[in-house]
Design a protein around this motif. Structure first.
Motif, PDB file in Angstrom:
ATOM      1  N   GLY A 425       3.860  28.798  29.631  1.00 51.75           N
ATOM      2  CA  GLY A 425       5.068  29.676  30.388  1.00 51.75           C
ATOM      3  C   GLY A 425       5.583  30.635  29.206  1.00 51.75           C
ATOM      4  N   ALA A 426       5.246  30.488  27.993  1.00 51.80           N
ATOM      5  CA  ALA A 426       5.949  31.363  26.977  1.00 51.80           C
ATOM      6  C   ALA A 426       4.898  32.561  26.942  1.00 51.80           C
ATOM      7  CB  ALA A 426       6.056  30.783  25.851  1.00 51.80           C
ATOM      8  N   GLY A 427       5.358  33.748  27.221  1.00 50.57           N
ATOM      9  CA  GLY A 427       4.695  34.959  26.957  1.00 50.57           C
ATOM     10  C   GLY A 427       5.202  35.907  26.103  1.00 50.57           C
ATOM     11  N   LEU A 428       5.065  37.142  26.549  1.00 50.74           N
ATOM     12  CA  LEU A 428       5.638  38.341  25.427  1.00 50.74           C
ATOM     13  C   LEU A 428       6.988  38.232  25.362  1.00 50.74           C
ATOM     14  CD1 LEU A 428       4.568  40.851  23.985  1.00 50.74           C
ATOM     15  CD2 LEU A 428       4.933  41.999  26.060  1.00 50.74           C
ATOM     16  N   GLY A 429       7.670  38.177  26.569  1.00 47.80           N
ATOM     17  CA  GLY A 429       9.266  38.254  26.175  1.00 47.80           C
ATOM     18  C   GLY A 429       9.754  37.185  25.192  1.00 47.80           C
ATOM     19  N   VAL A 430       9.033  35.810  25.518  1.00 43.98           N
ATOM     20  CA  VAL A 430       9.623  34.701  24.498  1.00 43.98           C
ATOM     21  C   VAL A 430       9.205  35.086  23.084  1.00 43.98           C
ATOM     22  CG1 VAL A 430       9.172  32.461  23.900  1.00 43.98           C
ATOM     23  CG2 VAL A 430       9.437  33.031  26.222  1.00 43.98           C
ATOM     24  N   ALA A 431       7.897  35.533  22.967  1.00 47.47           N
ATOM     25  CA  ALA A 431       7.490  36.002  21.622  1.00 47.47           C
ATOM     26  C   ALA A 431       8.250  37.087  20.930  1.00 47.47           C
ATOM     27  CB  ALA A 431       5.978  36.436  21.467  1.00 47.47           C
ATOM     28  N   LEU A 432       8.781  38.094  21.620  1.00 45.20           N
ATOM     29  CA  LEU A 432       9.349  38.945  21.269  1.00 45.20           C
ATOM     30  C   LEU A 432      10.864  38.658  20.747  1.00 45.20           C
ATOM     31  CD1 LEU A 432       8.298  42.318  23.393  1.00 45.20           C
ATOM     32  CD2 LEU A 432       7.681  41.829  21.232  1.00 45.20           C
ATOM     33  N   ARG A 433      11.273  37.837  21.586  1.00 48.74           N
ATOM     34  CA  ARG A 433      12.711  37.146  21.205  1.00 48.74           C
ATOM     35  C   ARG A 433      12.724  36.547  19.770  1.00 48.74           C
ATOM     36  NH1 ARG A 433      12.999  36.931  27.021  1.00 48.74           N
ATOM     37  NH2 ARG A 433      12.419  34.813  27.010  1.00 48.74           N
ATOM     38  N   ALA A 434      11.553  35.606  19.884  1.00 44.74           N
ATOM     39  CA  ALA A 434      11.499  34.970  18.763  1.00 44.74           C
ATOM     40  C   ALA A 434      11.429  35.637  17.274  1.00 44.74           C
ATOM     41  CB  ALA A 434      10.358  34.055  18.931  1.00 44.74           C
ATOM     42  N   VAL A 435      10.688  36.878  17.513  1.00 40.04           N
ATOM     43  CA  VAL A 435      10.367  37.684  16.229  1.00 40.04           C
ATOM     44  C   VAL A 435      11.647  38.709  15.827  1.00 40.04           C
ATOM     45  CG1 VAL A 435       7.980  37.179  16.263  1.00 40.04           C
ATOM     46  CG2 VAL A 435       9.030  39.184  17.293  1.00 40.04           C
ATOM     47  N   SER A 436      12.314  38.778  16.828  1.00 39.54           N
ATOM     48  CA  SER A 436      13.243  39.916  16.651  1.00 39.54           C
ATOM     49  C   SER A 436      14.284  39.993  15.662  1.00 39.54           C
ATOM     50  CB  SER A 436      14.310  40.200  18.020  1.00 39.54           C
ATOM     51  OG  SER A 436      14.933  39.147  18.267  1.00 39.54           O
ATOM     52  N   ARG A 437      14.797  38.969  15.434  1.00 37.91           N
ATOM     53  CA  ARG A 437      15.842  38.875  14.311  1.00 37.91           C
ATOM     54  C   ARG A 437      15.062  38.687  12.895  1.00 37.91           C
ATOM     55  NH1 ARG A 437      21.007  36.311  13.475  1.00 37.91           N
ATOM     56  NH2 ARG A 437      21.342  37.121  15.584  1.00 37.91           N
ATOM     57  N   PRO A 438      13.890  38.072  12.524  1.00 27.29           N
ATOM     58  CA  PRO A 438      13.229  38.080  11.450  1.00 27.29           C
ATOM     59  C   PRO A 438      12.824  39.577  11.055  1.00 27.29           C
ATOM     60  CG  PRO A 438      12.657  36.092  12.698  1.00 27.29           C
ATOM     61  CD  PRO A 438      13.461  36.986  13.573  1.00 27.29           C
ATOM     62  N   VAL A 439      12.339  40.065  12.186  1.00 26.40           N
ATOM     63  CA  VAL A 439      11.722  41.659  11.792  1.00 26.40           C
ATOM     64  C   VAL A 439      12.699  42.616  11.384  1.00 26.40           C
ATOM     65  CG1 VAL A 439      10.554  43.532  12.893  1.00 26.40           C
ATOM     66  CG2 VAL A 439       9.510  41.237  13.345  1.00 26.40           C
ATOM     67  N   ALA A 440      13.883  42.340  12.069  1.00 31.55           N
ATOM     68  CA  ALA A 440      15.020  43.205  11.830  1.00 31.55           C
ATOM     69  C   ALA A 440      15.577  42.998  10.264  1.00 31.55           C
ATOM     70  CB  ALA A 440      16.343  43.140  12.609  1.00 31.55           C
ATOM     71  N   ALA A 441      15.749  41.621  10.039  1.00 33.76           N
ATOM     72  CA  ALA A 441      15.965  41.128   8.652  1.00 33.76           C
ATOM     73  C   ALA A 441      15.327  41.605   7.708  1.00 33.76           C
ATOM     74  CB  ALA A 441      16.361  39.583   8.566  1.00 33.76           C
ATOM     75  N   ALA A 442      13.870  41.538   7.798  1.00 33.33           N
ATOM     76  CA  ALA A 442      13.027  41.930   6.768  1.00 33.33           C
ATOM     77  C   ALA A 442      12.905  43.430   6.523  1.00 33.33           C
ATOM     78  CB  ALA A 442      11.450  41.353   7.188  1.00 33.33           C
ATOM     79  N   LEU A 443      12.996  44.155   7.584  1.00 33.15           N
ATOM     80  CA  LEU A 443      13.047  45.651   7.308  1.00 33.15           C
ATOM     81  C   LEU A 443      14.519  46.130   6.653  1.00 33.15           C
ATOM     82  CD1 LEU A 443      11.776  46.839  11.100  1.00 33.15           C
ATOM     83  CD2 LEU A 443      10.271  46.895   8.773  1.00 33.15           C
ATOM     84  N   ALA A 444      15.362  45.457   7.192  1.00 35.94           N
ATOM     85  CA  ALA A 444      16.728  45.752   6.338  1.00 35.94           C
ATOM     86  C   ALA A 444      16.573  45.534   4.852  1.00 35.94           C
ATOM     87  CB  ALA A 444      17.667  45.159   7.152  1.00 35.94           C
ATOM     88  N   ALA A 445      16.339  44.320   4.651  1.00 38.34           N
ATOM     89  CA  ALA A 445      16.018  43.706   3.325  1.00 38.34           C
ATOM     90  C   ALA A 445      15.180  44.770   2.241  1.00 38.34           C
ATOM     91  CB  ALA A 445      15.517  42.483   3.133  1.00 38.34           C
ATOM     92  N   ALA A 446      13.898  45.100   3.003  1.00 42.23           N
ATOM     93  CA  ALA A 446      12.930  45.719   2.139  1.00 42.23           C
ATOM     94  C   ALA A 446      13.658  47.277   2.057  1.00 42.23           C
ATOM     95  CB  ALA A 446      11.762  45.701   2.903  1.00 42.23           C
ATOM     96  N   GLY A 447      14.114  47.938   2.966  1.00 45.70           N
ATOM     97  CA  GLY A 447      14.762  49.091   2.972  1.00 45.70           C
ATOM     98  C   GLY A 447      15.929  49.359   1.837  1.00 45.70           C
TER      99      GLY A 447
END
Length: 522
Positions: A425-447
């Motif tokens: 029952g976990a598809g694209l929406g669940v995956a995107l919500r799960a990775v959204s904060r880590p992706v944003a944090a990683a991009l901010a940290a690298a920048g």
């Protein structure tokens, strides 16, 4: 319940009063495995930093071809049935003797064939020098197959502390062998012998740690169900190995073993997220997810939490690797390896995508959907081969990296998400919500880290300052989600709470919601 789960003997359900034991076992096992992976990864970086100054890119390229062959063949050694022992929802005592027979017989046949055919295989890759390392790795394969069932028992019991101790001892002895032989024999053969030593040490320590050992036996009623379960696992793993290693073969044939050496170094660096998390998933994800199914837990929430944990670790590693590829290679491996830097920058994203795919693989196996796993890998391989050939011919080594990313984004990941949606029952929406904060944090940290270190010339200074600044920014943005990676007694420490909670407090004062849970969104 599927036919496979009905035919194979199932374990008894966990008592209700032990509902929290699975979570504690998973967290304990994950922490031990992560500690092992991180310690060994840093150790391997240091060892490779020395070895890279002793061997040539050509020797590393020859070993890349040999280890690719090893990866292909190892997938078939135990016919995939050893994974049944790792599933906590199946009765290991009833299956153990038959699975042991499969593992031992399969290993003898496959390892022998690998040794006998080493010469023709190496010639087919247009690298006859790889025949020697391939024969040596056949010995390592035999050892790996012999301990397949004991390793699955350790996995099932969440005894990752045993794996930690075994890996530490194996690391010391295998790399002592590597450093000693690298100055005496060909570098590719030195790497191969170190793999033999490492597998042997791990095997001995695992077997000695077990209280129960299964002798070979035969229960005919389990043979059919085991093969229906195991063969798709073996073929799916084989295809995943092709997907992971076919680039070595294509680069070796289309360019040279020297270019392949540069590519292998780049791929190794970009596999750091896999090294840190792959071992955790191999040891923990299968019994954990099958245990969640056995106990009737919310699989959608389980998938969400697993994806988020993987992303919290993999994303910052990939972002830092991409941003600091040039100083990283120059400082650690030496200026002669800088040709690999552009490839590292491209492959950093692939490292994150691959480790997420590995997680979905384990969940497919735990759900008994082994044929689904096989079909996903087969589809990916069909798309990957022509894409990589076009990539290397048009863009060189960087083109190979771009080809990998395109196939994962367009073919592999959508197929996984469709399968996960149907299963949990976990598809694209669940995956995107799960990775959204880590992706944003990683991009901010690298920048931010890149901006701060722009004026620094020395590679070590760039790495040190960039790493510290990036860590502070990442912790601030990722916030309380990071605390879930720690045991409760550590997560409650005031210094950790203060370091991760203040951004959420500021956001609340500004009226910004930071709730990113699975159930609070539709």
């Amino acid at each position: 319940m599927t036919q496979e789960r009905t035919a194979l003997p199932t374990a008894e359900c966990a008592p209700q009063q032990e509902a929290g034991s699975l979570t504690r076992s998973v967290r304990r096992g994950a922490l031990w495995t992560a500690a092992s992976a991180i310690l060994l990864r840093f150790g391997n970086i240091l060892v490779m930093a020395v070895v890279a100054r002793l061997i040539s890119p050509d020797e590393l390229g020859i070993y890349a071809l040999a280890i690719a062959v090893y990866g292909f063949v190892a997938s078939l050694a135990s016919w995939g049935v050893a994974s049944a022992i790792g599933r906590s929802d199946l009765d290991a005592d009833k299956l153990g003797p038959t699975v042991t027979t499969f593992a031992l017989s399969g290993t003898c046949v496959v390892a022998g064939a690998m040794a006998l055919l080493a010469g023709p295989v190496a010639s087919a890759f247009e690298a006859p020098e790889a025949a020697g390392p391939i024969r040596i790795l056949a010995v390592a394969l035999a050892v790996q197959g012999i301990i397949a069932v004991p390793a699955a028992q350790i996995q099932r019991l969440f005894r990752q502390d045993v794996i930690f101790r075994a890996n530490v001892v194996a690391f010391i002895l295998s790399n002592t062998t590597l450093l000693g032989l690298a100055t005496v024999i060909n570098g590719a053969e030195a790497f191969a012998w170190s793999r033999v030593v490492g597998n042997g040490v791990v095997g001995v320590m695992i077997v000695l740690a077990l209280e129960k050992r299964y002798r070979p036996g035969w229960h005919a009623q389990f043979v059919g169900p085991l093969l229906r379960f195991g063969i798709p696992v073996a073929l799916g793993t084989l295809l995943s190995r092709f997907v992971l290693n076919i680039d070595y073969v294509i680069v070796g044939r289309e360019t040279s073993t020297t270019d392949l050496g540069f590519y292998m170094l780049a791929f190794t660096i970009c596999s750091w997220p896999t090294a840190a998390l792959g071992a955790v998933m191999d040891q923990v994800a299968l019994p954990a997810f099958s245990g969640a199914r056995r106990d009737g837990r919310d699989l959608r929430e389980t998938v969400y939490r697993a994806v988020r944990i993987v992303a919290l670790v993999a994303c910052p590693i990939a972002a830092f690797t991409c941003a600091f590829a040039y100083p990283l290679i120059e400082a650690v491996y030496g200026a002669k390896w800088l040709t690999a830097a552009p490839v590292v920058q491209v492959l950093a994203l692939y490292g994150v995508l691959y480790v997420l795919g590995t997680l979905f693989d384990e969940m497919m196996i735990a759900s008994g959907k082994t044929m689904t796993m096989f079909l996903v890998q087969a589809t990916a391989l069909v798309a990957l081969v022509p894409t990589l050939i076009v990539g290397v011919r048009t863009g060189g080594l960087v083109g190979v990296g771009v080809g990998h990313i395109l196939v994962v984004l367009v073919v592999t990941m959508p197929a996984y998400l469709i399968a996960m949606k149907a299963t949990t029952g976990a598809g694209l929406g669940v995956a995107l919500r799960a990775v959204s904060r880590p992706v944003a944090a990683a991009l901010a940290a690298a920048g931010v880290a890149l901006l701060v270190t722009e004026g620094l010339a020395h590679p070590l200074a760039k790495l040190a300052v960039g790493g510290m600044v990036g860590l502070v920014v990442y912790v601030a943005v990722a916030g309380p989600q990071l605390l879930q990676l720690f045991p409760d007694r550590l997560a409650d420490q005031p210094i950790l709470v203060a370091a991760t909670a203040w951004p959420s407090s500021v956001a609340k004062r500004l009226g910004i919601s930071t709730d990113n849970s699975c159930h609070n969104r539709t």
